[in-house]
Write an enzyme that holds these catalytic residues in place. Structure first.
Site, PDB file in Angstrom:
ATOM      1  N   ASP A   1      -1.345  60.312 -20.583  1.00 31.36           N
ATOM      2  CA  ASP A   1      -2.548  61.451 -20.840  1.00 31.36           C
ATOM      3  C   ASP A   1      -2.720  61.122 -22.330  1.00 31.36           C
ATOM      4  O   ASP A   1      -1.650  60.989 -22.877  1.00 31.36           O
ATOM      5  CB  ASP A   1      -2.270  62.593 -20.316  1.00 31.36           C
ATOM      6  CG  ASP A   1      -2.167  63.132 -18.854  1.00 31.36           C
ATOM      7  OD1 ASP A   1      -2.951  62.096 -18.164  1.00 31.36           O
ATOM      8  OD2 ASP A   1      -1.501  63.723 -18.334  1.00 31.36           O
TER       9      ASP A   1
ATOM     10  N   ASP B   1      -8.743  61.443 -15.182  1.00 31.75           N
ATOM     11  CA  ASP B   1      -8.542  62.991 -14.881  1.00 31.75           C
ATOM     12  C   ASP B   1     -10.108  63.463 -14.852  1.00 31.75           C
ATOM     13  O   ASP B   1     -10.541  64.229 -13.901  1.00 31.75           O
ATOM     14  CB  ASP B   1      -7.772  63.563 -15.739  1.00 31.75           C
ATOM     15  CG  ASP B   1      -6.252  63.379 -15.553  1.00 31.75           C
ATOM     16  OD1 ASP B   1      -5.885  62.661 -14.655  1.00 31.75           O
ATOM     17  OD2 ASP B   1      -5.498  63.667 -16.429  1.00 31.75           O
TER      18      ASP B   1
END
Length: 164
Positions: free
Chosen positions: A129, A146
């Site tokens: 991430d 995401d």
């Protein structure tokens, strides 16, 4: 209205199926491209401010799913991801003549986001991430797949609610 008077819609629409797979691939390429550019930028400096400080880019290794749920349960997350993509694809294949084009696009975004995170999890044991919204207190760091998952899920719900 009798059965003969109803317009019969085809169950299978090859255009819709092809569109789904093309969008899936294009979304996956975008996700991979953005990650590649971000990782190259972060190699030079571990933190980057973007958009006048609205976003901060930095690398976080996420062993869990959304909001780091099920941390260190990669096998379960990989299996669930595979089954989700298989189910979405199955729905597109069997109902391609009845689903809206907005739903197809949303399903392609969902499939691409899930697939890209699943590939990272298989290859590395975690998902990288890298996007942090500075204006949201305590909001987790996330990535482009995401975003695709969230936008795809919302788009699919809206397309089902409006049936357009």
């Amino acid at each position: 209205m009798s059965r003969q008077q109803r317009t019969k819609e085809p169950l299978i629409d090859i255009f819709t199926i092809v569109k789904y797979f093309i969008l899936w691939i294009l979304f996956a390429i975008v996700a991979y491209g953005v990650k590649t550019v971000v990782m190259m930028a972060l190699a030079a400096s571990p933190t980057k401010q973007v958009g006048n400080g609205v976003l901060t880019l930095y690398e976080v290794h996420n062993t869990g799913a959304a909001f780091n749920l099920f941390s260190n349960h990669s096998e379960m997350i990989i299996t669930a991801s595979f089954l989700a993509v298989a189910l979405i694809t199955f729905i597109v294949l069997i109902a391609s003549g009845k689903i809206t084009q907005a739903a197809v696009s949303a399903m392609a975004a969902l499939s691409a986001g899930i697939t890209m995170n699943m590939i990272e999890r298989i290859n590395q044991g975690y998902v990288i991430d890298y996007i942090h919204c500075n204006f949201l207190q305590d909001f987790p760091v996330f990535n482009v797949p995401d975003i695709m998952i969230v936008v795809g899920a919302i788009g699919l719900m809206l397309s089902l609610l409006t049936k357009r």
